[in-house]
Design a protein around this motif. Sequence first.
Motif, PDB file in Angstrom:
ATOM      1  N   THR A   1       0.857  -1.187   0.000  1.00 15.14           N
ATOM      2  CA  THR A   1       0.000   0.000   0.000  1.00 15.14           C
ATOM      3  C   THR A   1       0.893   1.238   0.000  1.00 15.14           C
ATOM      4  O   THR A   1       2.047   1.192   0.458  1.00 15.14           O
ATOM      5  N   PHE A   2       0.345   2.328  -0.522  1.00 18.96           N
ATOM      6  CA  PHE A   2       1.103   3.580  -0.584  1.00 18.96           C
ATOM      7  C   PHE A   2       0.129   4.727  -0.339  1.00 18.96           C
ATOM      8  O   PHE A   2      -0.808   4.931  -1.106  1.00 18.96           O
ATOM      9  N   LYS A   3       0.338   5.483   0.755  1.00 16.05           N
ATOM     10  CA  LYS A   3      -0.570   6.574   1.105  1.00 16.05           C
ATOM     11  C   LYS A   3      -0.442   7.726   0.121  1.00 16.05           C
ATOM     12  O   LYS A   3       0.636   8.028  -0.373  1.00 16.05           O
ATOM     13  N   HIS A   4      -1.572   8.369  -0.139  1.00 18.03           N
ATOM     14  CA  HIS A   4      -1.589   9.482  -1.081  1.00 18.03           C
ATOM     15  C   HIS A   4      -0.763  10.651  -0.549  1.00 18.03           C
ATOM     16  O   HIS A   4      -0.931  11.085   0.593  1.00 18.03           O
ATOM     17  N   ARG A   5       0.128  11.152  -1.388  1.00 16.11           N
ATOM     18  CA  ARG A   5       0.871  12.374  -1.091  1.00 16.11           C
ATOM     19  C   ARG A   5       0.414  13.502  -2.009  1.00 16.11           C
ATOM     20  O   ARG A   5       0.525  14.674  -1.676  1.00 16.11           O
ATOM     21  N   ILE A   6      -0.050  13.107  -3.183  1.00 16.80           N
ATOM     22  CA  ILE A   6      -0.588  14.032  -4.181  1.00 16.80           C
ATOM     23  C   ILE A   6      -2.020  13.578  -4.446  1.00 16.80           C
ATOM     24  O   ILE A   6      -2.262  12.385  -4.638  1.00 16.80           O
ATOM     25  N   PRO A   7      -3.002  14.474  -4.434  1.00 13.85           N
ATOM     26  CA  PRO A   7      -4.400  14.045  -4.600  1.00 13.85           C
ATOM     27  C   PRO A   7      -4.584  13.179  -5.847  1.00 13.85           C
ATOM     28  O   PRO A   7      -4.151  13.546  -6.941  1.00 13.85           O
ATOM     29  N   PHE A   8      -5.217  12.027  -5.670  1.00 15.22           N
ATOM     30  CA  PHE A   8      -5.373  11.107  -6.800  1.00 15.22           C
ATOM     31  C   PHE A   8      -6.268  11.697  -7.884  1.00 15.22           C
ATOM     32  O   PHE A   8      -6.187  11.298  -9.041  1.00 15.22           O
ATOM     33  N   GLU A   9      -7.121  12.687  -7.514  1.00 16.97           N
ATOM     34  CA  GLU A   9      -8.003  13.295  -8.511  1.00 16.97           C
ATOM     35  C   GLU A   9      -7.212  14.040  -9.597  1.00 16.97           C
ATOM     36  O   GLU A   9      -7.747  14.310 -10.680  1.00 16.97           O
ATOM     37  N   THR A  10      -5.936  14.366  -9.296  1.00 14.34           N
ATOM     38  CA  THR A  10      -5.130  15.105 -10.276  1.00 14.34           C
ATOM     39  C   THR A  10      -4.423  14.187 -11.264  1.00 14.34           C
ATOM     40  O   THR A  10      -3.804  14.659 -12.220  1.00 14.34           O
ATOM     41  N   VAL A  11      -4.494  12.871 -11.049  1.00  9.17           N
ATOM     42  CA  VAL A  11      -3.827  11.929 -11.955  1.00  9.17           C
ATOM     43  C   VAL A  11      -4.547  11.926 -13.299  1.00  9.17           C
ATOM     44  O   VAL A  11      -5.773  11.821 -13.364  1.00  9.17           O
ATOM     45  N   SER A  12      -3.763  12.054 -14.390  1.00 11.29           N
ATOM     46  CA  SER A  12      -4.366  12.109 -15.722  1.00 11.29           C
ATOM     47  C   SER A  12      -3.725  11.160 -16.723  1.00 11.29           C
ATOM     48  O   SER A  12      -4.282  10.930 -17.790  1.00 11.29           O
ATOM     49  N   THR A  13      -2.544  10.609 -16.400  1.00 12.43           N
ATOM     50  CA  THR A  13      -1.804   9.818 -17.382  1.00 12.43           C
ATOM     51  C   THR A  13      -1.155   8.626 -16.708  1.00 12.43           C
ATOM     52  O   THR A  13      -0.609   8.734 -15.603  1.00 12.43           O
ATOM     53  N   LEU A  14      -1.198   7.479 -17.399  1.00  7.65           N
ATOM     54  CA  LEU A  14      -0.514   6.282 -16.930  1.00  7.65           C
ATOM     55  C   LEU A  14       0.719   6.063 -17.788  1.00  7.65           C
ATOM     56  O   LEU A  14       0.637   6.056 -19.014  1.00  7.65           O
ATOM     57  N   GLY A  15       1.879   5.883 -17.162  1.00 12.09           N
ATOM     58  CA  GLY A  15       3.115   5.634 -17.892  1.00 12.09           C
ATOM     59  C   GLY A  15       3.751   4.327 -17.451  1.00 12.09           C
ATOM     60  O   GLY A  15       3.795   4.004 -16.268  1.00 12.09           O
ATOM     61  N   ILE A  16       4.235   3.537 -18.434  1.00 15.24           N
ATOM     62  CA  ILE A  16       4.876   2.254 -18.141  1.00 15.24           C
ATOM     63  C   ILE A  16       6.184   2.193 -18.896  1.00 15.24           C
ATOM     64  O   ILE A  16       6.238   2.502 -20.092  1.00 15.24           O
ATOM     65  N   LYS A  17       7.246   1.814 -18.231  1.00 15.27           N
ATOM     66  CA  LYS A  17       8.537   1.701 -18.897  1.00 15.27           C
ATOM     67  C   LYS A  17       9.368   0.636 -18.204  1.00 15.27           C
ATOM     68  O   LYS A  17       9.069   0.210 -17.088  1.00 15.27           O
ATOM     69  N   GLY A  18      10.427   0.202 -18.869  1.00 18.43           N
ATOM     70  CA  GLY A  18      11.336  -0.774 -18.279  1.00 18.43           C
ATOM     71  C   GLY A  18      11.286  -2.127 -18.959  1.00 18.43           C
ATOM     72  O   GLY A  18      10.788  -2.276 -20.074  1.00 18.43           O
ATOM     73  N   ASP A  19      11.777  -3.134 -18.251  1.00 16.85           N
ATOM     74  CA  ASP A  19      12.029  -4.455 -18.823  1.00 16.85           C
ATOM     75  C   ASP A  19      10.815  -5.366 -18.724  1.00 16.85           C
ATOM     76  O   ASP A  19      10.840  -6.427 -18.093  1.00 16.85           O
ATOM     77  N   ILE A  20       9.719  -4.972 -19.363  1.00 13.76           N
ATOM     78  CA  ILE A  20       8.525  -5.808 -19.368  1.00 13.76           C
ATOM     79  C   ILE A  20       7.841  -5.721 -20.724  1.00 13.76           C
ATOM     80  O   ILE A  20       8.039  -4.771 -21.482  1.00 13.76           O
ATOM     81  N   GLY A  21       7.036  -6.739 -21.020  1.00 15.53           N
ATOM     82  CA  GLY A  21       6.129  -6.711 -22.157  1.00 15.53           C
ATOM     83  C   GLY A  21       4.716  -6.650 -21.622  1.00 15.53           C
ATOM     84  O   GLY A  21       4.379  -7.340 -20.647  1.00 15.53           O
ATOM     85  N   ILE A  22       3.883  -5.809 -22.219  1.00 12.29           N
ATOM     86  CA  ILE A  22       2.523  -5.595 -21.727  1.00 12.29           C
ATOM     87  C   ILE A  22       1.528  -6.336 -22.619  1.00 12.29           C
ATOM     88  O   ILE A  22       1.536  -6.186 -23.837  1.00 12.29           O
ATOM     89  N   ALA A  23       0.678  -7.139 -21.997  1.00 13.85           N
ATOM     90  CA  ALA A  23      -0.357  -7.863 -22.730  1.00 13.85           C
ATOM     91  C   ALA A  23      -1.722  -7.186 -22.608  1.00 13.85           C
ATOM     92  O   ALA A  23      -2.535  -7.265 -23.524  1.00 13.85           O
ATOM     93  N   LEU A  24      -1.979  -6.510 -21.470  1.00 19.95           N
ATOM     94  CA  LEU A  24      -3.309  -5.952 -21.243  1.00 19.95           C
ATOM     95  C   LEU A  24      -3.233  -4.816 -20.237  1.00 19.95           C
ATOM     96  O   LEU A  24      -2.509  -4.901 -19.240  1.00 19.95           O
ATOM     97  N   ILE A  25      -3.960  -3.731 -20.505  1.00 17.18           N
ATOM     98  CA  ILE A  25      -4.214  -2.688 -19.518  1.00 17.18           C
ATOM     99  C   ILE A  25      -5.716  -2.492 -19.474  1.00 17.18           C
ATOM    100  O   ILE A  25      -6.366  -2.335 -20.515  1.00 17.18           O
ATOM    101  N   ASN A  26      -6.276  -2.491 -18.266  1.00 21.51           N
ATOM    102  CA  ASN A  26      -7.719  -2.411 -18.121  1.00 21.51           C
ATOM    103  C   ASN A  26      -8.046  -1.445 -16.991  1.00 21.51           C
ATOM    104  O   ASN A  26      -7.351  -1.418 -15.970  1.00 21.51           O
ATOM    105  N   PHE A  27      -9.083  -0.616 -17.172  1.00 26.26           N
ATOM    106  CA  PHE A  27      -9.539   0.314 -16.148  1.00 26.26           C
ATOM    107  C   PHE A  27     -10.919  -0.119 -15.680  1.00 26.26           C
ATOM    108  O   PHE A  27     -11.807  -0.395 -16.496  1.00 26.26           O
TER     109      PHE A  27
END
Length: 532
Positions: free
Chosen positions: A396-422
């Motif tokens: 778990t990770f407590k909010h430090r920045i209001p989650f309502e301000t989140v607008s973009t999801l970014g993924i990087k690094g040594d993985i292959g992505i098969a699915l992203i679902n909201f």
Amino acid sequence: MALFFQGTVQTDAKGFAINFCTGPSEGDDIAFYFNPRIGQFTALNSFKNGQWETEASAPDKPFTAGAPFYMIVVITSNDYEVYVNDQIFCMFNHRIPFEKVNTIRVVGDVSTNIIGFIENWRICPFFREEKRFVTITGSLVSASTKFEAFYSISNPALPYALKLPANLKHNMAVFFQGTLQNDAKSFAINFCTGPSEGDDIAFYFNPRMGQFTALNSFKNGQWETEESAPDKPFTAGGQFIIIFVITSNAYEVYVNGQKHCTFKCRIPFEKVTTIRMLGNIFMNLVCFIKSLPPVPQVSNWFADDMAVQVKGIVSADAKGFAINFYTGSSANGDIAFNLNPRIGQYTALNSFRNGEWESEESAHDKPFTAGTPFDMVVAVRSDNYEVHVKETQHSTFKHRIPFETVSTLGIKGDIGIALINFVKNWGKSNKSVMTGIIKQNMAVCFQGTVAAKPDRFAINFQLGPLENDEHAFHYNPRIGKYTALNSFRKGRWEKEEKASDKPFKAGGSFTVVFHFRSHGYENWDPSAPVEH
């Protein structure tokens, strides 16, 4: 109209066939039978009322074992006109009205990468500057994404100097699809300031098989300091997709959906006018992409009790990857939550604000291990982010920045992505998003390649993610024997049924579609549309 085929003849090929049929069954009429027989000739024929008609022929060239090709079949009022690798190849007069054709069957020793339909075909130019669409799956983008390539070249003869259609700009990309020769030792892709051999090279990308990939620049007649990256995943005889992404200060290179290396600009990329390709490769396709698709936007509904599901696989040589929840419209804003598994160490949890990282927290790195798949859900709570992996709470990770301000999801690094679902209302969903729900008349498609020295493989439709969960359908081709069909219930296997092991063979590619009917599962191989 016209049909476009791009593929590679298998290394041990004897022949393959492309059939223009009047129906989906093997006994249906074939209006045009196109059958390259490697090392012999290409047979051209038709099949009507259960009998083959008079055979015609054309050369077997340029179809050779292990080599790629692209082919265009143009439908005219009188005949089929076939073009292979930009050259007229043969013509076949209509014996059966082409309007009766409703099925294309591709069979034999060939892997087809792309099959497309072109309306209002124009004979010239031969696909040299036609609009083309490219699909990319992997860590470069969030999911399988289709976008327009505004300029493309097919099957250039190497060495080849390609003048850029436009100046390189930030977020532009250059896409290469090709095949390494069976005895390949190296190849190079050079971003040059001019077309001549003595011109400066802003970026020299040079995979050397079995050694490493050399990265360098060439300025004022001299090579500069060499950098290196792995030679993986380039292997002799193997296919590849390379994407060079132009950022503000570097070239980012992705190979087969995975980030391969980064090379900082030493010569301004605006000066690059030419790309030169040389070495032991067949280059099927080169495309220029004006701008890459944006990272998925999640604004306006990122709220309490929603969740983001990410399914993927950790790379075999992975050191780490990151999933970032950004507050800006691009990947340059503050990061409300940075989830960063560092393989073999721990998982870093943090936030990034006003240009600085804040106090780092940590969790265990399990179950993220090199070469293994994962299924993760990040649920948004009123006071924290809850991370679940394989239905077990990870951190778990407590909010430090209001989650309502989140607008973009970014993924990087040594993985292959098969699915992203909201998912909205995560708490009320009973977490069914972890596996999805099978419904009548739904279908699931699998595309892959059988290992060169296979024993068997299995595709299981289960009631849960664990190995001992009940299997509604166990589909298990045993290469060279048969395909086992079964179910697993209450800890025991039930009565086994059997089907043919065809068309699965060592080293062969396949596409399998499972169709969920009210009475059972139907399994199809679209390359040979016969119920299996």
